[in-house]
Design a protein around this motif. Structure first.
Motif, PDB file in Angstrom:
ATOM      1  N   THR A   1       8.335   8.130   5.505  1.00  0.00           N
ATOM      2  CA  THR A   1       9.704   7.803   5.380  1.00  0.00           C
ATOM      3  C   THR A   1       9.936   6.351   5.045  1.00  0.00           C
ATOM      4  OG1 THR A   1      10.424   7.744   7.667  1.00  0.00           O
ATOM      5  CG2 THR A   1      10.819   9.712   6.318  1.00  0.00           C
ATOM      6  N   ASP A   2       9.085   5.563   5.629  1.00  0.00           N
ATOM      7  CA  ASP A   2       9.024   4.198   5.587  1.00  0.00           C
ATOM      8  C   ASP A   2       7.893   3.576   5.929  1.00  0.00           C
ATOM      9  OD1 ASP A   2       9.265   4.222   8.251  1.00  0.00           O
ATOM     10  OD2 ASP A   2      11.156   3.397   8.509  1.00  0.00           O
ATOM     11  N   GLU A   3       7.497   2.068   5.672  1.00  0.00           N
ATOM     12  CA  GLU A   3       6.455   1.352   6.253  1.00  0.00           C
ATOM     13  C   GLU A   3       6.151   1.774   7.684  1.00  0.00           C
ATOM     14  OE1 GLU A   3       7.566   0.939   2.651  1.00  0.00           O
ATOM     15  OE2 GLU A   3       8.794  -0.109   4.297  1.00  0.00           O
ATOM     16  N   ALA A   4       7.356   1.663   8.504  1.00  0.00           N
ATOM     17  CA  ALA A   4       7.191   1.821  10.091  1.00  0.00           C
ATOM     18  C   ALA A   4       6.457   3.077  10.428  1.00  0.00           C
ATOM     19  CB  ALA A   4       8.509   1.555  10.567  1.00  0.00           C
TER      20      ALA A   4
ATOM     21  N   VAL B   1       5.751  -5.602 -10.685  1.00  0.00           N
ATOM     22  CA  VAL B   1       4.427  -4.748 -10.689  1.00  0.00           C
ATOM     23  C   VAL B   1       4.970  -3.064 -10.920  1.00  0.00           C
ATOM     24  CG1 VAL B   1       4.499  -4.570  -8.277  1.00  0.00           C
ATOM     25  CG2 VAL B   1       2.602  -3.652  -9.351  1.00  0.00           C
ATOM     26  N   GLU B   2       4.187  -2.380 -11.550  1.00  0.00           N
ATOM     27  CA  GLU B   2       4.509  -0.816 -11.919  1.00  0.00           C
ATOM     28  C   GLU B   2       4.453  -0.258 -10.596  1.00  0.00           C
ATOM     29  OE1 GLU B   2       3.178   2.871 -14.394  1.00  0.00           O
ATOM     30  OE2 GLU B   2       2.296   1.016 -15.098  1.00  0.00           O
ATOM     31  N   GLY B   3       5.612   0.398 -10.114  1.00  0.00           N
ATOM     32  CA  GLY B   3       5.688   1.233  -9.097  1.00  0.00           C
ATOM     33  C   GLY B   3       5.201   2.674  -9.295  1.00  0.00           C
ATOM     34  N   GLY B   4       5.452   3.476  -8.370  1.00  0.00           N
ATOM     35  CA  GLY B   4       5.129   4.928  -8.452  1.00  0.00           C
ATOM     36  C   GLY B   4       6.381   5.957  -8.393  1.00  0.00           C
ATOM     37  N   ASP B   5       6.080   7.108  -8.184  1.00  0.00           N
ATOM     38  CA  ASP B   5       7.229   7.952  -8.262  1.00  0.00           C
ATOM     39  C   ASP B   5       8.045   7.912  -6.987  1.00  0.00           C
ATOM     40  OD1 ASP B   5       6.666   9.014 -10.760  1.00  0.00           O
ATOM     41  OD2 ASP B   5       5.226  10.610  -9.979  1.00  0.00           O
ATOM     42  N   ILE B   6       7.320   7.566  -5.834  1.00  0.00           N
ATOM     43  CA  ILE B   6       8.211   7.524  -4.569  1.00  0.00           C
ATOM     44  C   ILE B   6       7.756   6.143  -3.927  1.00  0.00           C
ATOM     45  CG2 ILE B   6       7.956   9.911  -3.858  1.00  0.00           C
ATOM     46  CD1 ILE B   6       5.407   9.365  -2.155  1.00  0.00           C
ATOM     47  N   ARG B   7       8.615   5.857  -2.890  1.00  0.00           N
ATOM     48  CA  ARG B   7       8.629   4.508  -2.227  1.00  0.00           C
ATOM     49  C   ARG B   7       7.040   4.243  -1.799  1.00  0.00           C
ATOM     50  NH1 ARG B   7      12.472   2.237   2.531  1.00  0.00           N
ATOM     51  NH2 ARG B   7      10.831   1.030   3.728  1.00  0.00           N
ATOM     52  N   GLN B   8       6.333   5.281  -1.019  1.00  0.00           N
ATOM     53  CA  GLN B   8       5.260   4.763  -0.705  1.00  0.00           C
ATOM     54  C   GLN B   8       4.179   4.517  -1.747  1.00  0.00           C
ATOM     55  OE1 GLN B   8       3.949   7.257   2.509  1.00  0.00           O
ATOM     56  NE2 GLN B   8       1.753   7.243   2.220  1.00  0.00           N
ATOM     57  N   GLN B   9       4.143   5.126  -3.035  1.00  0.00           N
ATOM     58  CA  GLN B   9       3.259   4.609  -4.218  1.00  0.00           C
ATOM     59  C   GLN B   9       3.714   3.298  -4.694  1.00  0.00           C
ATOM     60  OE1 GLN B   9       3.812   7.870  -6.609  1.00  0.00           O
ATOM     61  NE2 GLN B   9       2.475   9.312  -5.730  1.00  0.00           N
ATOM     62  N   SER B  10       5.118   2.916  -4.747  1.00  0.00           N
ATOM     63  CA  SER B  10       5.238   1.702  -5.172  1.00  0.00           C
ATOM     64  C   SER B  10       4.990   0.537  -4.200  1.00  0.00           C
ATOM     65  CB  SER B  10       6.827   1.686  -5.198  1.00  0.00           C
ATOM     66  OG  SER B  10       7.405   2.672  -6.121  1.00  0.00           O
ATOM     67  N   VAL B  11       5.041   0.670  -2.851  1.00  0.00           N
ATOM     68  CA  VAL B  11       4.574  -0.221  -2.005  1.00  0.00           C
ATOM     69  C   VAL B  11       3.285  -0.438  -2.178  1.00  0.00           C
ATOM     70  CG1 VAL B  11       4.655  -1.178   0.490  1.00  0.00           C
ATOM     71  CG2 VAL B  11       6.513   0.137  -0.596  1.00  0.00           C
TER      72      VAL B  11
END
Length: 225
Positions: free
Chosen positions: A183-186, A66-76
């Protein structure tokens, strides 16, 4: 990081014992029977390359890109939306998020994390702190110590991190509505008032960040044989 002295290379494309970092992660998750689908979020320009890598080293109908984003949160967030739309993710289904740069995750830890999410609603893998932890105040010349934090109250967050699908969706929706970046999912789950359990991690489940980490990963893999 750079591979072989060349220009900076995305860490998932670096290899350990001839196998790409990403493929090591995928093989661990594919070894867990309860894992029904895997979604790999990557930059748009890397999608074809990642698909080729998967086809060569860890082919499986369970793996999707899947296409992600510029940062981790967008990608997830992008991957989670696709999980829900394609897999029909139910409220209580378990969703885990893992860093592709942690190639030595093992199936047993993944299994324990699934169990913890099923029992508590959300969970992360964490490694107890072994060093004395100091709280500091930044200054123009560096920092000064303001407190010592008891080690028994500290864990170093690793991945996978996860939650029941409904709770994870809620945490991401609330963060998006408030334009909050965690900073993360948690951190998103905690912010939403969701209790997050900790599953004991391992020093081997480290994140590839420096060139010397590749040699360390090779050492661990050789020791495991």
């Amino acid at each position: 990081m750079s591979a072989g002295g060349s220009a900076a290379t995305p860490k998932q494309f670096l290899s350990i014992n001839g196998v790409p970092v990403l493929a090591h992660c995928l093989r661990a998750f594919l070894a867990v029977k309860r894992v029904e689908a895997i979604y790999v979020a990557v930059r748009k320009t890397e999608i074809d390359r990642v698909r080729e890598q998967i086809a060569e080293f860890s082919p499986s109908a369970k793996v999707h890109v899947v296409e992600g984003g510029d940062i981790r949160q967008q990608s997830v967030s992008n991957a989670l939306a696709l999980v829900v739309s394609e897999s029909g993710c139910r409220e209580d289904d378990v969703v885990l998020v893992h860093d592709a740069a942690r190639p030595l995750i093992d199936p047993a830890t993944i299994d324990r994390t699934i169990d913890a999410v099923a029992e508590f609603g959300a969970a992360i893998v964490g490694l107890p702190a072994v060093d004395t932890i100091k709280q500091v105040e930044r200054t123009a010349h560096g920092a000064i110590v303001t407190a010592t934090i008891p080690r028994e109250r500290i864990v170093q967050a690793q991945t996978p991190q996860g939650a029941r699908c409904g709770l994870l969706q809620r945490a991401f929706a609330e963060a998006a509505a408030d334009e909050f970046t965690g900073t993360d999912e948690a951190s998103l789950l905690e912010r939403a008032g969701i209790v997050v359990a900790v599953v004991p991690g391992s020093a081997k489940n480290f994140k590839i960040t420096q060139p010397g980490d590749l040699e360390l990963a090779e050492f661990y893999l050789a020791a495991a044989k």
